[in-house]
Design an enzyme around this catalytic site. Structure first.
Site, PDB file in Angstrom:
ATOM      1  N   SER A  65       0.815  -1.210  -0.229  1.00 10.50           N
ATOM      2  CA  SER A  65       0.197  -0.041  -0.069  1.00 10.50           C
ATOM      3  C   SER A  65       0.794   1.071  -0.050  1.00 10.50           C
ATOM      4  CB  SER A  65      -0.935   0.007   1.224  1.00 10.50           C
ATOM      5  OG  SER A  65      -2.133  -0.885   0.867  1.00 10.50           O
ATOM      6  N   LYS A  68       0.294   3.546  -2.910  1.00  8.97           N
ATOM      7  CA  LYS A  68      -0.927   4.301  -3.137  1.00  8.97           C
ATOM      8  C   LYS A  68      -0.503   5.745  -3.201  1.00  8.97           C
ATOM      9  CE  LYS A  68      -4.313   1.143  -1.083  1.00  8.97           C
ATOM     10  NZ  LYS A  68      -3.964  -0.156  -0.718  1.00  8.97           N
ATOM     11  N   TYR A 193      -3.181  -1.949 -10.274  1.00  9.49           N
ATOM     12  CA  TYR A 193      -3.103  -1.820  -9.129  1.00  9.49           C
ATOM     13  C   TYR A 193      -2.308  -2.971  -8.584  1.00  9.49           C
ATOM     14  CZ  TYR A 193      -4.881  -2.439  -4.224  1.00  9.49           C
ATOM     15  OH  TYR A 193      -4.714  -2.536  -2.805  1.00  9.49           O
ATOM     16  N   TYR A 245      -4.281   3.957   7.794  1.00 12.41           N
ATOM     17  CA  TYR A 245      -5.716   3.459   7.858  1.00 12.41           C
ATOM     18  C   TYR A 245      -6.169   3.870   9.162  1.00 12.41           C
ATOM     19  CZ  TYR A 245      -3.411   0.562   4.558  1.00 12.41           C
ATOM     20  OH  TYR A 245      -2.807   0.298   3.249  1.00 12.41           O
ATOM     21  N   VAL A 263       1.290  -3.969   3.724  1.00 16.46           N
ATOM     22  CA  VAL A 263       0.921  -4.905   4.551  1.00 16.46           C
ATOM     23  C   VAL A 263       2.386  -5.757   4.615  1.00 16.46           C
ATOM     24  CG1 VAL A 263      -1.474  -5.252   4.656  1.00 16.46           C
ATOM     25  CG2 VAL A 263      -0.168  -5.982   2.548  1.00 16.46           C
TER      26      VAL A 263
HETATM   27  N1  GLN Z   1      -1.877  -5.963  -1.503  1.00 14.19           N
HETATM   28  C1  GLN Z   1      -2.775  -5.444  -0.625  1.00 14.19           C
HETATM   29  C2  GLN Z   1      -4.232  -5.328  -1.023  1.00 14.19           C
HETATM   30  O1  GLN Z   1      -4.240  -5.183  -2.118  1.00 14.19           O
HETATM   31  C3  GLN Z   1      -2.317  -4.243  -0.296  1.00 14.19           C
HETATM   32  C4  GLN Z   1      -3.160  -3.674   1.077  1.00 14.19           C
HETATM   33  C5  GLN Z   1      -1.990  -3.004   2.083  1.00 14.19           C
HETATM   34  O2  GLN Z   1      -0.750  -2.859   1.856  1.00 14.19           O
HETATM   35  N2  GLN Z   1      -2.599  -2.573   3.189  1.00 14.19           N
HETATM   36  O3  GLN Z   1      -5.037  -5.728  -0.092  1.00 14.19           O
END
Ligand code: GLN
Length: 312
Positions: A65, A68, A193, A245, A263
């Protein structure tokens, strides 16, 4: 005030490592296993180009993430703030990062913000280019330039795993198609993505992204301004309010640093005018944030006086 030195950073890593025990490694990521749990590394690069590393800073992990914020920068560049925030909101969300329930109720079905999965998929759908390959190579070229790392690569194994475990993200994307939030090709948006999530980085790469945000969006190589300051302010504000988050409020209070987690246990921190921070600690909590990495960010903020809301 504590001076920033390599020795201090090594001590800060040792102090933060025990927090890994309360987290878990995301086993959906290829090559991630229990042996990763206690790893913790950090890189800090200041706007004066001083660079410090400590712990297992040479570990490579997928961006997940943290991608993003790169997607958001490209979309802001392509469409400007008004158009981007017609598609996604700019409000924090109290639910988990891959929540689907809020998509139906919130302000004309917009995802709450660009830092949660639904928001990032909607952002990926906006990024300009003739094909997924073309859009992804724009993303890679931008990343290579701002990290000064020509060899950055997507991991095919991670990409395959993202696709194989992508049921929730597909649900989010098709739901957004049904409500008219996602108007370009859904599979292409998802594919982009998944690729964006799968680029492998080490602490220094993450720190350089933080540094790029901290020093006015200039190419470290040519000094050309790649992203205007008003877009950078938007990205950092969204990081502060949503980058961790549904723990973003906690991190705003306890660290006061714009951060973005993934993550894989990665965290990018950016202290405007001062430094970029890159952390990797693969043990994550249930909200998706590195437990030891988060502890380290809070410690650095306190010891080095990095809180943006005022220093001691
Ligand atoms: N690849 C993970 C997903 O799409 C990324 C989510 C994350 O890093 N929080 O759920």
């Amino acid at each position: 005030m504590q001076e920033l030195t390599t020795q201090y950073l090594e001590e800060a890593i040792e102090d933060s490592k025990p927090y890994a025990s309360s987290g878990n490694v995301n086993m959906n990521i290829p090559d991630f296993d229990e042996t990763m749990k206690d790893r913790l590394g950090v890189s800090i690069i200041t706007t004066d180009q001083d660079s410090y590393t400590a712990g297992e800073y040479n570990q490579y992990v997928p961006m997940q993430s943290t991608s993003k914020i790169i997607g958001l920068m490209l979309a802001l560049q392509d469409f400007g703030k008004d158009r981007v925030f017609q598609t996604v909101g700019m409000e924090p969300m109290g639910d988990f990062f891959n929540s689907i329930s809020q998509l139906e109720s919130y302000d004309t079905n917009k995802p709450f913000n660009p830092m949660i999965n639904a928001g990032a998929i909607a952002i990926a759908a906006l990024i300009k280019g003739q094909s997924v390959e073309n859009r992804f190579s724009r993303y890679m070229n931008f990343l290579k330039e701002i990290t000064e790392h020509e060899d950055l690569q997507m991991s095919e194994d991670v990409y395959e795993a993202e696709r194989a475990n992508g049921a929730r993200n597909r649900s989010l994307a098709y739901f957004m198609q049904s409500t008219g939030t996602l108007v370009t090709d859904v599979e292409e948006a998802l594919d982009l993505y998944f690729r964006m999530n799968s680029v492998m980085m080490c602490c220094e790469d993450f720190a350089r992204i933080g540094l790029f945000l901290a020093r006015g969006g200039r190419s470290p190589n040519s000094e050309e301004k790649l992203i205007p300051s008003h877009h950078l302010r938007t990205v950092k504000a969204i990081m502060m309010t949503s980058g961790m988050y549904n723990s973003s409020g906690h991190y705003a209070v306890e660290a006061g640093i714009p951060c973005k987690s993934g993550v894989s246990g990665s965290i990018i921190g950016s202290i405007p005018g001062r430094m970029g921070i890159g952390v990797i600690g693969p043990a994550i909590d249930e909200k998706g944030n590195s437990t030891a990495g988060g502890a380290l960010i809070k410690k650095l903020s306190q010891d080095l006086n990095l809180n943006m809301f005022g220093i001691d």
